[in-house]
Design a protein around this motif. Structure first.
Motif, PDB file in Angstrom:
ATOM      1  N   VAL A 176      52.958  13.223  91.283  1.00  0.00           N
ATOM      2  CA  VAL A 176      53.175  13.319  89.746  1.00  0.00           C
ATOM      3  C   VAL A 176      54.871  13.568  89.593  1.00  0.00           C
ATOM      4  O   VAL A 176      55.279  14.598  90.134  1.00  0.00           O
ATOM      5  N   PRO A 177      55.360  12.727  89.044  1.00  0.00           N
ATOM      6  CA  PRO A 177      56.875  12.757  88.577  1.00  0.00           C
ATOM      7  C   PRO A 177      57.108  14.048  87.854  1.00  0.00           C
ATOM      8  O   PRO A 177      56.483  14.277  86.704  1.00  0.00           O
ATOM      9  N   LEU A 178      58.124  14.905  88.116  1.00  0.00           N
ATOM     10  CA  LEU A 178      58.396  16.039  87.486  1.00  0.00           C
ATOM     11  C   LEU A 178      59.629  16.128  86.547  1.00  0.00           C
ATOM     12  O   LEU A 178      60.143  16.984  85.805  1.00  0.00           O
ATOM     13  N   GLY A 179      60.515  15.063  87.187  1.00  0.00           N
ATOM     14  CA  GLY A 179      61.978  14.962  86.514  1.00  0.00           C
ATOM     15  C   GLY A 179      62.658  15.666  87.580  1.00  0.00           C
ATOM     16  O   GLY A 179      62.575  16.396  88.414  1.00  0.00           O
ATOM     17  N   ASN A 180      63.976  15.104  87.366  1.00  0.00           N
ATOM     18  CA  ASN A 180      65.233  15.673  88.094  1.00  0.00           C
ATOM     19  C   ASN A 180      64.768  15.418  89.589  1.00  0.00           C
ATOM     20  O   ASN A 180      65.136  16.535  90.524  1.00  0.00           O
ATOM     21  N   GLN A 181      64.216  14.240  90.079  1.00  0.00           N
ATOM     22  CA  GLN A 181      63.870  14.275  91.365  1.00  0.00           C
ATOM     23  C   GLN A 181      62.619  15.323  91.970  1.00  0.00           C
ATOM     24  O   GLN A 181      62.605  14.962  93.157  1.00  0.00           O
ATOM     25  N   GLN A 182      62.251  15.806  91.231  1.00  0.00           N
ATOM     26  CA  GLN A 182      61.366  16.648  91.524  1.00  0.00           C
ATOM     27  C   GLN A 182      59.644  15.914  91.245  1.00  0.00           C
ATOM     28  O   GLN A 182      59.704  15.526  90.143  1.00  0.00           O
ATOM     29  N   VAL A 183      58.826  16.076  92.469  1.00  0.00           N
ATOM     30  CA  VAL A 183      57.620  15.441  92.400  1.00  0.00           C
ATOM     31  C   VAL A 183      56.712  16.324  92.811  1.00  0.00           C
ATOM     32  O   VAL A 183      57.031  17.275  93.450  1.00  0.00           O
ATOM     33  N   MET A 184      55.546  16.359  92.298  1.00  0.00           N
ATOM     34  CA  MET A 184      54.415  17.087  92.693  1.00  0.00           C
ATOM     35  C   MET A 184      53.494  16.199  93.630  1.00  0.00           C
ATOM     36  O   MET A 184      52.951  15.117  93.251  1.00  0.00           O
ATOM     37  N   GLY A 185      53.311  16.258  94.925  1.00  0.00           N
ATOM     38  CA  GLY A 185      52.445  15.504  95.954  1.00  0.00           C
ATOM     39  C   GLY A 185      51.048  16.145  95.799  1.00  0.00           C
ATOM     40  O   GLY A 185      50.946  17.604  95.875  1.00  0.00           O
ATOM     41  N   ILE A 186      49.908  15.395  95.737  1.00  0.00           N
ATOM     42  CA  ILE A 186      48.645  15.767  95.783  1.00  0.00           C
ATOM     43  C   ILE A 186      47.745  15.208  96.723  1.00  0.00           C
ATOM     44  O   ILE A 186      47.741  13.890  96.605  1.00  0.00           O
ATOM     45  N   LEU A 187      46.896  15.981  97.560  1.00  0.00           N
ATOM     46  CA  LEU A 187      46.001  15.179  98.433  1.00  0.00           C
ATOM     47  C   LEU A 187      44.661  15.752  98.375  1.00  0.00           C
ATOM     48  O   LEU A 187      44.275  17.194  98.207  1.00  0.00           O
ATOM     49  N   VAL A 188      43.712  15.149  98.000  1.00  0.00           N
ATOM     50  CA  VAL A 188      42.442  15.344  97.754  1.00  0.00           C
ATOM     51  C   VAL A 188      41.445  14.687  99.092  1.00  0.00           C
ATOM     52  O   VAL A 188      41.633  13.757  99.466  1.00  0.00           O
ATOM     53  N   THR A 189      40.554  15.828  99.611  1.00  0.00           N
ATOM     54  CA  THR A 189      39.880  15.654 100.957  1.00  0.00           C
ATOM     55  C   THR A 189      38.305  15.657 100.381  1.00  0.00           C
ATOM     56  O   THR A 189      37.811  15.926  99.578  1.00  0.00           O
ATOM     57  N   SER A 190      37.603  14.903 101.292  1.00  0.00           N
ATOM     58  CA  SER A 190      36.396  14.611 101.170  1.00  0.00           C
ATOM     59  C   SER A 190      35.215  16.194 101.101  1.00  0.00           C
ATOM     60  O   SER A 190      34.151  15.792 100.873  1.00  0.00           O
ATOM     61  N   ASP A 191      35.888  17.101 101.405  1.00  0.00           N
ATOM     62  CA  ASP A 191      35.062  18.274 101.449  1.00  0.00           C
ATOM     63  C   ASP A 191      35.138  19.034  99.953  1.00  0.00           C
ATOM     64  O   ASP A 191      35.151  20.435  99.682  1.00  0.00           O
ATOM     65  N   GLY A 192      36.297  18.395  99.144  1.00  0.00           N
ATOM     66  CA  GLY A 192      36.413  18.764  97.731  1.00  0.00           C
ATOM     67  C   GLY A 192      37.962  19.664  97.641  1.00  0.00           C
ATOM     68  O   GLY A 192      38.202  20.217  96.816  1.00  0.00           O
ATOM     69  N   THR A 193      38.583  19.876  98.805  1.00  0.00           N
ATOM     70  CA  THR A 193      39.929  20.659  98.826  1.00  0.00           C
ATOM     71  C   THR A 193      40.832  19.791  98.145  1.00  0.00           C
ATOM     72  O   THR A 193      40.917  18.508  98.359  1.00  0.00           O
ATOM     73  N   VAL A 194      41.682  20.285  97.290  1.00  0.00           N
ATOM     74  CA  VAL A 194      42.981  19.758  96.844  1.00  0.00           C
ATOM     75  C   VAL A 194      44.091  20.640  97.221  1.00  0.00           C
ATOM     76  O   VAL A 194      44.230  21.700  96.912  1.00  0.00           O
ATOM     77  N   GLU A 195      45.027  19.935  97.771  1.00  0.00           N
ATOM     78  CA  GLU A 195      46.346  20.495  98.259  1.00  0.00           C
ATOM     79  C   GLU A 195      47.287  19.983  97.435  1.00  0.00           C
ATOM     80  O   GLU A 195      47.335  18.768  97.300  1.00  0.00           O
ATOM     81  N   SER A 196      48.410  20.692  96.912  1.00  0.00           N
ATOM     82  CA  SER A 196      49.554  20.271  96.420  1.00  0.00           C
ATOM     83  C   SER A 196      50.768  20.689  96.787  1.00  0.00           C
ATOM     84  O   SER A 196      50.668  21.983  97.111  1.00  0.00           O
ATOM     85  N   GLN A 197      52.001  20.169  96.275  1.00  0.00           N
ATOM     86  CA  GLN A 197      53.102  20.824  96.845  1.00  0.00           C
ATOM     87  C   GLN A 197      54.050  20.130  96.171  1.00  0.00           C
ATOM     88  O   GLN A 197      53.975  18.955  95.860  1.00  0.00           O
ATOM     89  N   THR A 198      55.188  20.773  95.592  1.00  0.00           N
ATOM     90  CA  THR A 198      56.459  20.338  94.931  1.00  0.00           C
ATOM     91  C   THR A 198      57.480  20.036  95.644  1.00  0.00           C
ATOM     92  O   THR A 198      57.781  21.070  96.620  1.00  0.00           O
ATOM     93  N   PHE A 199      58.292  18.996  95.616  1.00  0.00           N
ATOM     94  CA  PHE A 199      59.255  18.576  96.608  1.00  0.00           C
ATOM     95  C   PHE A 199      60.361  18.030  95.734  1.00  0.00           C
ATOM     96  O   PHE A 199      60.222  17.514  94.674  1.00  0.00           O
ATOM     97  N   THR A 200      61.553  17.974  96.264  1.00  0.00           N
ATOM     98  CA  THR A 200      62.701  17.294  95.610  1.00  0.00           C
ATOM     99  C   THR A 200      62.824  15.746  96.692  1.00  0.00           C
ATOM    100  O   THR A 200      63.146  15.938  97.787  1.00  0.00           O
TER     101      THR A 200
END
Length: 341
Positions: free
Chosen positions: A140-164
């Motif tokens: 998910v682009p957030l602007g100013n080279q900031q993005v949120m990466g999201i990983l969804v796994t088969s056990d229902g876990t959602v991991e996310s982290q914001t990066f430049t």
């Protein structure tokens, strides 16, 4: 080996100290034993137990209290886990509830319930993600080279982290790269994703000026998904048993039990229930504490753990029985979750 009479005396000394926190003398002990023994005989037997370091005096004129060696012998050779009655078991199961969106919620809930029931600190470890697979990737682009990466796994876990992201990567390039990666690693086990990501670098180089930076985003999210998930209930309860500790010791003790440092404390045994006492624990701050832990197998991904950290004079029979129930309940809950999922 201790004689039958010495075993009875040791058990009575421990039971008394568990209930009252006070030393016990020979006359009081005489009334607590299930067999008739003279006060003089009890004094002689207590002297033998003290000489062998199973019990000790707090000061010269006091009664006796258990030593760590005495607790160790008791746990290894005498204690019998208590059986929970049906009402207590029903209350535990109702406390869990029935609706969980992911395994983490089950494991976290178990720590909180166990802590509430005992007034001790409870710790639970999520089973390692051995066979869990990637369901999807998103950026998910957030602007100013900031993005949120999201990983969804088969056990229902959602991991996310914001990066430049590195300079020079456009939103169109991100969109193309995301679709490419999602196609390449959907359904791949977590343990193999990093290799698959690196294999995608030549393809990504067609669309990105700096594909390694893009892959690094998901490498970091993957690390979060793969690492042990630790949940703690009743962290403040540890301080209830820190009598005589200085302010600095209390701060260090509180800091010890957090998600970043707890791993060395609760390394699970291969199977069954484990009891560690005082100096068997990895920190001198825990000299007056004991840790009861039990592994559980979710039947799908591997072993997790439930543990109880409390004072050395905890009622071991009751607590071991309770931890055993939680191990079985966690196994059942997580197995049911995967079957429904």
């Amino acid at each position: 080996m201790l004689t039958e009479r010495q075993l009875l005396i040791l058990e009575a000394v421990i039971r008394n100290y568990t209930e009252s926190g006070q030393p016990i003398g020979s006359k009081t002990l005489q009334q607590r034993l299930p067999v008739h023994v003279s006060s003089a005989t009890i004094r002689n037997e207590m002297a033998v137990l003290e000489q062998q370091d199973y019990i000790a005096k707090e000061h010269s004129s006091s009664g006796r209290i258990p030593s760590l060696k005495g607790y160790r012998y008791y746990v290894d050779n005498i204690v019998q886990p208590s059986q929970l009655d049906r009402t207590s078991l029903k209350n535990i199961r109702s406390s869990f509830g029935n609706e969980f969106q992911k395994v983490d919620e089950i494991v976290a809930t178990s720590a909180q319930i166990l802590s509430d029931l005992t007034s001790y600190t409870a710790i639970s470890l999520k089973p390692k993600a051995k066979d869990i697979r990637v369901e999807g990737l998103r950026i998910v682009p957030l602007g100013n080279q900031q993005v949120m990466g999201i990983l969804v796994t088969s056990d229902g876990t959602v991991e996310s982290q914001t990066f430049t992201m590195p300079a020079g990567i456009s939103s169109d390039e991100l969109e193309v790269a995301m679709r490419l990666l999602d196609d390449k690693i959907a359904g791949v086990p977590l343990s193999q994703v990093l290799v698959r990501l690196n294999d995608c670098l030549p393809l990504l180089s067609r669309y990105l000026h700096q594909p390694a930076g893009f892959v690094e985003v998901f490498g970091n999210i993957l690390d979060k998904a793969l690492k042990e998930q630790v949940y703690i209930g009743g962290k403040m309860n540890m301080l209830d048993f820190s009598k005589g500790a200085s302010l600095e010791q209390i701060k260090s003790l509180y800091s010890l039990v957090d998600q970043t440092k707890i791993g060395s404390l609760v390394t699970p045994a291969k199977s069954g229930i484990s009891v560690k006492l005082g100096d068997e624990l990895p920190s001198k701050l825990l000299q007056n504490y004991s840790l009861i832990s039990a592994t559980f197998d979710d039947g799908n991904n591997g072993q997790g753990m439930i543990a109880l950290l409390g004072p050395t004079n905890m009622p071991y029979s009751k607590m071991i029985g309770l931890v055993s129930v939680f191990r079985d309940e966690l196994t059942r809950r997580i197995t049911d979750y995967y079957q429904r999922f």
